[in-house]
Design an enzyme around this catalytic site. Structure first.
Site, PDB file in Angstrom:
ATOM      1  CG  ASP A  96      -2.003  -0.975   1.252  1.00 23.76           C
ATOM      2  OD1 ASP A  96      -2.172  -1.673   0.241  1.00 23.76           O
ATOM      3  OD2 ASP A  96      -2.713  -1.058   2.264  1.00 23.76           O
ATOM      4  NE  ARG A 145      -3.768  -2.011  -4.519  1.00 22.18           N
ATOM      5  CZ  ARG A 145      -3.404  -2.216  -3.242  1.00 22.18           C
ATOM      6  NH1 ARG A 145      -3.172  -1.212  -2.414  1.00 22.18           N
ATOM      7  NH2 ARG A 145      -3.264  -3.443  -2.800  1.00 22.18           N
TER       8      ARG A 145
HETATM    9  P1  FDA Z   1     -13.906   8.779  -5.625  1.00 27.01           P
HETATM   10  O1  FDA Z   1     -13.611   8.992  -4.187  1.00 27.01           O
HETATM   11  O2  FDA Z   1     -13.804   9.940  -6.557  1.00 27.01           O
HETATM   12  O3  FDA Z   1     -15.366   8.163  -5.709  1.00 27.01           O
HETATM   13  C1  FDA Z   1     -15.994   7.866  -6.931  1.00 27.01           C
HETATM   14  C2  FDA Z   1     -17.328   7.189  -6.665  1.00 27.01           C
HETATM   15  O4  FDA Z   1     -17.117   5.913  -6.039  1.00 27.01           O
HETATM   16  C3  FDA Z   1     -18.222   7.946  -5.693  1.00 27.01           C
HETATM   17  O5  FDA Z   1     -18.983   8.913  -6.338  1.00 27.01           O
HETATM   18  C4  FDA Z   1     -19.067   6.825  -5.129  1.00 27.01           C
HETATM   19  O6  FDA Z   1     -20.053   6.450  -6.038  1.00 27.01           O
HETATM   20  C5  FDA Z   1     -18.072   5.682  -5.016  1.00 27.01           C
HETATM   21  N1  FDA Z   1     -17.403   5.664  -3.707  1.00 27.01           N
HETATM   22  C6  FDA Z   1     -16.150   6.076  -3.439  1.00 27.01           C
HETATM   23  N2  FDA Z   1     -15.832   5.889  -2.136  1.00 27.01           N
HETATM   24  C7  FDA Z   1     -16.928   5.380  -1.565  1.00 27.01           C
HETATM   25  C8  FDA Z   1     -17.249   4.970  -0.235  1.00 27.01           C
HETATM   26  N3  FDA Z   1     -16.350   5.075   0.767  1.00 27.01           N
HETATM   27  N4  FDA Z   1     -18.479   4.476   0.000  1.00 27.01           N
HETATM   28  C9  FDA Z   1     -19.371   4.362  -1.015  1.00 27.01           C
HETATM   29  N5  FDA Z   1     -19.123   4.716  -2.297  1.00 27.01           N
HETATM   30  C10 FDA Z   1     -17.936   5.228  -2.566  1.00 27.01           C
HETATM   31  N6  FDA Z   1      -5.319   4.791  -1.164  1.00 27.01           N
HETATM   32  C11 FDA Z   1      -4.045   5.084  -0.827  1.00 27.01           C
HETATM   33  O7  FDA Z   1      -3.714   6.250  -0.573  1.00 27.01           O
HETATM   34  N7  FDA Z   1      -3.111   4.081  -0.764  1.00 27.01           N
HETATM   35  C12 FDA Z   1      -3.412   2.791  -1.065  1.00 27.01           C
HETATM   36  O8  FDA Z   1      -2.544   1.923  -1.005  1.00 27.01           O
HETATM   37  C13 FDA Z   1      -4.753   2.484  -1.420  1.00 27.01           C
HETATM   38  N8  FDA Z   1      -5.130   1.204  -1.718  1.00 27.01           N
HETATM   39  C14 FDA Z   1      -6.381   0.968  -2.226  1.00 27.01           C
HETATM   40  C15 FDA Z   1      -6.728  -0.305  -2.680  1.00 27.01           C
HETATM   41  C16 FDA Z   1      -7.952  -0.511  -3.290  1.00 27.01           C
HETATM   42  C17 FDA Z   1      -8.303  -1.882  -3.779  1.00 27.01           C
HETATM   43  C18 FDA Z   1      -8.864   0.580  -3.468  1.00 27.01           C
HETATM   44  C19 FDA Z   1     -10.175   0.414  -4.164  1.00 27.01           C
HETATM   45  C20 FDA Z   1      -8.541   1.823  -2.967  1.00 27.01           C
HETATM   46  C21 FDA Z   1      -7.331   2.032  -2.339  1.00 27.01           C
HETATM   47  N9  FDA Z   1      -6.991   3.276  -1.830  1.00 27.01           N
HETATM   48  C22 FDA Z   1      -5.693   3.532  -1.464  1.00 27.01           C
HETATM   49  C23 FDA Z   1      -8.054   4.305  -1.619  1.00 27.01           C
HETATM   50  C24 FDA Z   1      -8.138   5.276  -2.766  1.00 27.01           C
HETATM   51  O9  FDA Z   1      -6.995   6.094  -2.786  1.00 27.01           O
HETATM   52  C25 FDA Z   1      -9.372   6.174  -2.629  1.00 27.01           C
HETATM   53  O10 FDA Z   1      -9.290   6.893  -1.442  1.00 27.01           O
HETATM   54  C26 FDA Z   1     -10.690   5.414  -2.658  1.00 27.01           C
HETATM   55  O11 FDA Z   1     -10.667   4.352  -3.546  1.00 27.01           O
HETATM   56  C27 FDA Z   1     -11.841   6.351  -3.089  1.00 27.01           C
HETATM   57  O12 FDA Z   1     -11.581   6.862  -4.356  1.00 27.01           O
HETATM   58  P2  FDA Z   1     -12.306   6.340  -5.687  1.00 27.01           P
HETATM   59  O13 FDA Z   1     -11.257   6.002  -6.670  1.00 27.01           O
HETATM   60  O14 FDA Z   1     -13.226   5.238  -5.381  1.00 27.01           O
HETATM   61  O15 FDA Z   1     -13.026   7.634  -6.269  1.00 27.01           O
END
Ligand code: FDA
Length: 273
Positions: free
Chosen positions: A103, A153
């Site tokens: 991570d 990732r």
């Molecule tokens: P964004 O936050 O823009 O959300 C887009 C849409 O997704 C929202 O409109 C909603 O529909 C849905 N959504 C997002 N979050 C949601 C929630 N909590 N509940 C419900 N719906 C939600 N970060 C990091 O800094 N270091 C790391 O190593 C990792 N590792 C990691 C692994 C995996 C498998 C994932 C999926 C994520 C991470 N992250 C991470 C977290 C990542 O940086 C980020 O904070 C979250 O994924 C939220 O961002 P989105 O890309 O989903 O988009």
């Protein structure tokens, strides 16, 4: 509320959740919760927890692997201690033929995390590291990792970072995500698109139509299950990230902050107490 995002307190519960992911057509990525550890004893216990978790993944025939935060393994204490601990984990991952993800945490650890990753990658190439699209430096980090053949990732980034290091608007973070994703489809070896954002996922699907690159989607446990189902039905490789352990608070706070609706749910659950 945290129960939605966290499998439980112990490895047994995490393995049960992982087997459930497998039964829904996904692989599982298990994370033992904990970060910013400054106590060497706790670091040591964490290393042992991951070693036995990897054994359990093998014994219970889970289709999956672990994902580890560098500060769990001592990066906030000492670089070499952290590197040695990671070497113990990659050695076991190699014996068991398991992948291992690293991570990415806050920006003060980015440089060291990438250096550790590239060092481990020389020893064992079934490892990958998270890169965050909110950081201004990420395009050059991605190129650097790609030059070594490393595996990424791609995430947006979950920490609060100052503007000198990070884009502050969703538009900029998303635009950079798309730019980095294009770079991965052009030059990456195996990579992961880790997001719940339908726009990013649709763009990845579009890019995959003109590409033979091997990649998987990764989503967190408890978020957008219907989308996971849709992606597996379309035969995309999907992995579910499953955290467990007693240190659930910082992880859950990040999930709450990501979405206004989660704040409302939290308020409602507190009123109902
Ligand atoms: P964004 O936050 O823009 O959300 C887009 C849409 O997704 C929202 O409109 C909603 O529909 C849905 N959504 C997002 N979050 C949601 C929630 N909590 N509940 C419900 N719906 C939600 N970060 C990091 O800094 N270091 C790391 O190593 C990792 N590792 C990691 C692994 C995996 C498998 C994932 C999926 C994520 C991470 N992250 C991470 C977290 C990542 O940086 C980020 O904070 C979250 O994924 C939220 O961002 P989105 O890309 O989903 O988009």
């Amino acid at each position: 509320m945290a129960k939605k995002w966290v499998a439980g307190y112990d490895a047994g519960e995490a393995i049960a959740a992982a087997l459930d992911s497998n039964s829904r057509g996904m692989s599982a990525i298990l994370n033992f919760l904990g970060e910013d550890t400054t106590d060497a004893k706790i670091v040591d216990q964490t290393v042992r927890e991951y070693l036995s978790l990897m054994d359990l993944i093998g014994k219970r025939q889970v289709r999956g692997c672990v994902s580890v935060k560098p500060t769990q393994l001592g990066l906030a204490i000492d670089y070499d201690m952290c590197l040695q601990n990671f070497k113990r984990l990659t050695a076991r991952a190699k014996e068991l033929d398991q992948f291992m993800w690293i991570d990415m945490e806050s920006v003060k650890f980015t440089e060291d995390t990438i250096a550790i990753y590239l060092e481990l990658y020389k020893q064992y190439d079934m490892t990958g590291v998270a890169i965050q699209s909110y950081l201004r430096r990420s395009a050059s980090d991605l190129l650097h990792i790609a030059e070594h053949g490393g595996k990424v990732r791609l995430v947006k980034g979950a920490y609060h970072e100052p503007e000198e290091h990070a884009f502050s608007t969703k538009e900029e973070v998303d635009a950079n995500y798309v730019k980095l994703m294009r770079m991965l489809f052009e030059s990456g070896s195996f990579f992961a698109i880790a997001t719940h954002d339908s726009n990013m996922i649709e763009e990845a699907i579009r890019l995959s139509n003109d590409s033979t690159k091997e990649f998987e989607f990764q989503l967190l446990m408890g978020i957008r299950d219907e989308l996971k189902n849709e992606l597996t039905t379309k035969e995309f490789a999907v992995a579910e990230y499953i955290p467990y352990g007693s240190q659930w608070l910082p992880y859950s706070v990040r999930r709450i902050r990501e979405r206004k609706r989660n704040l409302l749910l939290l308020a409602r659950s507190l009123i109902q107490q």
